[in-house]
Write an enzyme that holds these catalytic residues in place. Structure first.
Site, PDB file in Angstrom:
ATOM      1  N   HIS A   6       0.870  -1.175   0.000  1.00 28.64           N
ATOM      2  CA  HIS A   6       0.000   0.000   0.000  1.00 28.64           C
ATOM      3  C   HIS A   6       0.915   1.235   0.000  1.00 28.64           C
ATOM      4  CE1 HIS A   6      -2.843   2.925   1.779  1.00 28.64           C
ATOM      5  NE2 HIS A   6      -3.816   2.094   1.458  1.00 28.64           N
ATOM      6  N   ASP A  33       2.649  -4.762   8.113  1.00 28.55           N
ATOM      7  CA  ASP A  33       1.456  -3.926   7.973  1.00 28.55           C
ATOM      8  C   ASP A  33       0.256  -4.862   8.095  1.00 28.55           C
ATOM      9  OD1 ASP A  33      -0.806  -2.731   6.979  1.00 28.55           O
ATOM     10  OD2 ASP A  33       0.113  -2.018   5.120  1.00 28.55           O
ATOM     11  N   GLN A  44      -4.976  -5.218   7.012  1.00 26.73           N
ATOM     12  CA  GLN A  44      -5.985  -6.108   6.416  1.00 26.73           C
ATOM     13  C   GLN A  44      -5.987  -7.487   7.051  1.00 26.73           C
ATOM     14  OE1 GLN A  44      -8.207  -5.010   4.397  1.00 26.73           O
ATOM     15  NE2 GLN A  44      -7.292  -3.055   3.837  1.00 26.73           N
ATOM     16  N   LYS A  59     -10.626  -0.494  10.643  1.00 25.16           N
ATOM     17  CA  LYS A  59     -10.846  -1.684   9.815  1.00 25.16           C
ATOM     18  C   LYS A  59     -11.196  -2.882  10.687  1.00 25.16           C
ATOM     19  CE  LYS A  59      -7.516  -0.265   6.279  1.00 25.16           C
ATOM     20  NZ  LYS A  59      -8.289   0.428   5.235  1.00 25.16           N
ATOM     21  N   CYS A 117      -4.780   2.646  -3.604  1.00 26.79           N
ATOM     22  CA  CYS A 117      -3.527   3.135  -3.018  1.00 26.79           C
ATOM     23  C   CYS A 117      -2.384   2.150  -3.238  1.00 26.79           C
ATOM     24  CB  CYS A 117      -3.681   3.438  -1.524  1.00 26.79           C
ATOM     25  SG  CYS A 117      -4.868   4.720  -1.187  1.00 26.79           S
TER      26      CYS A 117
END
Lengths: 418, 150
Positions: A135, A212, A215, A238, A376
């Site tokens: 991202h 990261d 998600q 999220k 992104c």
């Protein structure tokens, strides 16, 4: 979902999705006269009433600044804020609550690491390694750092299915590599990266790893100690929590040696005009009044998801992803983008030569919310040779009917662009 | 199909998006500008062959959604052989149609461009339709500065 996670859900109690949906007030509405079909949870998830209530309750009853007042309200606010930190610690199985730094979100967490750990460690000629599926928030902070230091940003490749080529990644880790930063789950492709193995490979070369997890955290349990990652970042919004709150986990020995990031109140131990000493972890990295309500809301979200049980969530989402994958594959002219073996809850696709924005507009008229564009991840789009994709992303409150509505909507798209 | 969608994706729009007219850099083009829609990643280049005050040739290149391609294609057919002043006047009328609906514009005077009259009901798509026009204006100014819809 990984095969491992799938095995572990065998015999788990199922998820009563209709009951779960009643916990999400926003879902019970019509969009342009049609029931809302929300398939954009990878952009932001919806919030259960428990989260909304926790935020409201805080403002109605407990609002005060934290770590400051001697009065009862401040005590209550401080306790609620620190309780939320402890919930996060348990949620990702960190060794100590001092390893949990509250930030605005994943983006801020990564910038914090780049600007402190990165600035202190990276020198001219050094390398930072990322991957092709990152991202922008896991590209640009490293680019800024490398530009400042005269360092080199290197990029590990993916294959045409959207999977990392591990041998290449391993080859790119060298004596000049100062950090490896990569997504646990790709926001565009849904690929679940084998991060435990990757951390092991990187550590063999003495390279610390930042994951990261934006998600990943909404879909399966995170165990930072089992992963042995050095940093882990994720966003509250999220994970069914409020916007404006996120988490940076860092191993305490790393956080200790890192210089502070922003200066201000709460991050200091003592201040004179000549010299300031830093507060202890994690407060060293939390200058100024934090998002107290956000942290409390995130704590409530963690409570909510934990009560559902990740085993049930994972089983339901796995079923839904398989169902959706098959349904979309059956549509003539539709091409799935991202066909990794291990995937989580993301379906990126293109419909013939129809531009994704036209797909998105037509679906919106049917009450269906998806994301369209480059997500992104412009370098990834270039690698895949598409200007943009349409992306449907799932959460545990979705059901097969949502997928059916999507398929019906895509038939409309094909009808218009016959 | 609901009426709003039918207004947006009129046959003319679908046709021009599928078979964009003047989709090239014309011979002897002497003015160019680039436009982009950072949110979508849409990119377009508009080329003009300006002879004195007259747009002798106009073409475009780029990638984008049906609305942006159709708008660019329709624009090129409408502006060929027009003067700078006429192009500017047409820009104003199209802009008005895209942002405030057909109420303020006489559609019959816009010819095929009236096919874009459904766009204003989709605020998220107004940028798609106006990108080519802003880019054309930049090329016409001779500034050639990069246009961004953000």
């Amino acid at each position: 979902m990984t095969a491992l996670a799938q095995r572990s859900v065998a015999g788990a109690p199922g998820l009563d999705v209709e009951k779960v949906r009643k916990d999400f007030p926003i879902l019970a509405q019509e969009i342009r006269g049609k029931p809302l079909v929300y398939l954009d949870s990878a952009a932001t998830s919806q919030k259960p009433r428990a989260v909304i209530d926790a935020v409201v309750r805080y403002y109605l009853q407990d609002n005060a600044n934290v770590h400051r007042g001697v009065h009862l309200l401040s005590e209550r606010a401080t306790k609620a804020y620190e309780d939320a930190r402890e919930k996060v610690r348990q949620f990702i199985n960190a060794a100590g609550a001092e390893e949990i730094v509250f930030v605005r979100g994943t983006t801020e967490a990564i910038n914090l690491v780049a600007q402190t750990h990165g600035r202190a460690r990276v020198r001219a000629g050094d390398e930072v390694l990322i991957t092709e599926m990152e991202h922008h928030s896991d590209i640009v902070p490293w680019q800024l750092l490398c530009q400042e230091k005269g360092a080199v940003l290197r990029v590990a490749p993916i294959d045409d299915h959207g999977q990392l080529v591990l041998e290449e990644l391993e080859r790119m880790l060298g004596p000049r590599t100062r950090l490896l930063a990569l997504a646990h789950v790709s926001n565009t492709l849904g690929t679940v990266n084998p991060v435990r193995r990757i951390v092991e490979i990187a550590h063999r070369q003495g390279v610390p790893v930042l994951l990261d997890g934006a998600q990943a955290a909404p879909h399966f349990p995170i165990d930072v100690r089992a992963l042995d990652c050095d940093f882990y970042a994720f966003s509250g919004h999220k994970l069914f929590g409020p916007t404006g709150i996120g988490v940076l986990y860092g191993k305490s020995e790393l956080l200790e040696e890192m210089p502070p990031w922003q200066g201000g109140g709460d991050m200091i131990s003592s201040v004179t005009f000549e010299k300031t000493t830093w507060n202890k972890l994690p407060h060293k990295f939390e200058a100024g009044t934090p998002d107290i309500a956000g942290a409390i809301g995130l704590g409530a979200a963690i409570d909510y998801v934990s009560a559902l049980g990740f085993a049930a969530v994972a089983a339901h989402e796995h079923d839904l992803l398989s169902y959706a994958t098959e349904a979309l594959r059956d549509l003539p002219g539709l091409r799935l983008i991202g066909t990794a073996k291990e995937k989580a809850s993301v379906l990126s696709f293109v419909v013939g030569d129809v531009h994704p924005h036209d797909v998105g507009t037509i679906l919106d008229q049917e009450g269906i919310a998806i994301r369209t564009g480059h997500h992104c991840t412009q370098p990834l789009m270039r690698r895949l040779g598409v200007p943009a994709t349409a992306r449907a992303s799932l959460a545990f409150y979705n059901r097969r009917e949502d997928v059916d509505a999507l398929v019906a909507g895509l038939h409309k798209v094909q009808e218009i662009f016959r | 199909m609901n009426p709003e969608l039918r207004d947006l994706y009129q046959e003319v729009v679908i046709d021009h998006s599928r078979k964009p007219r003047n989709f090239r850099k014309p011979e002897g083009a002497n003015r160019s500008a680039e436009g982009m829609n950072p949110l979508c990643g849409d990119e377009i280049k508009v080329h003009l062959k300006l002879a004195g005050d007259v747009i002798e040739e106009i073409g475009f290149e780029g990638a984008g959604c049906a609305i942006s391609k159709a708008s660019a294609s329709l624009m090129t057919t409408a502006l060929k052989s027009k003067t700078k002043a006429e192009a500017e006047a047409l820009f104003q009328r199209v802009h008005s149609m895209l942002t405030s609906g057909q109420g303020n514009v006489r559609l019959e005077e816009l010819g095929k461009l009236a096919a874009l009259s459904g766009v204003w009901e989709f605020p998220a798509r107004v940028k798609c339709a106006s990108l080519a026009w802003h880019t054309m204006r930049s090329a016409l100014d001779g500034a050639g500065t990069r246009v961004s819809t953000e």
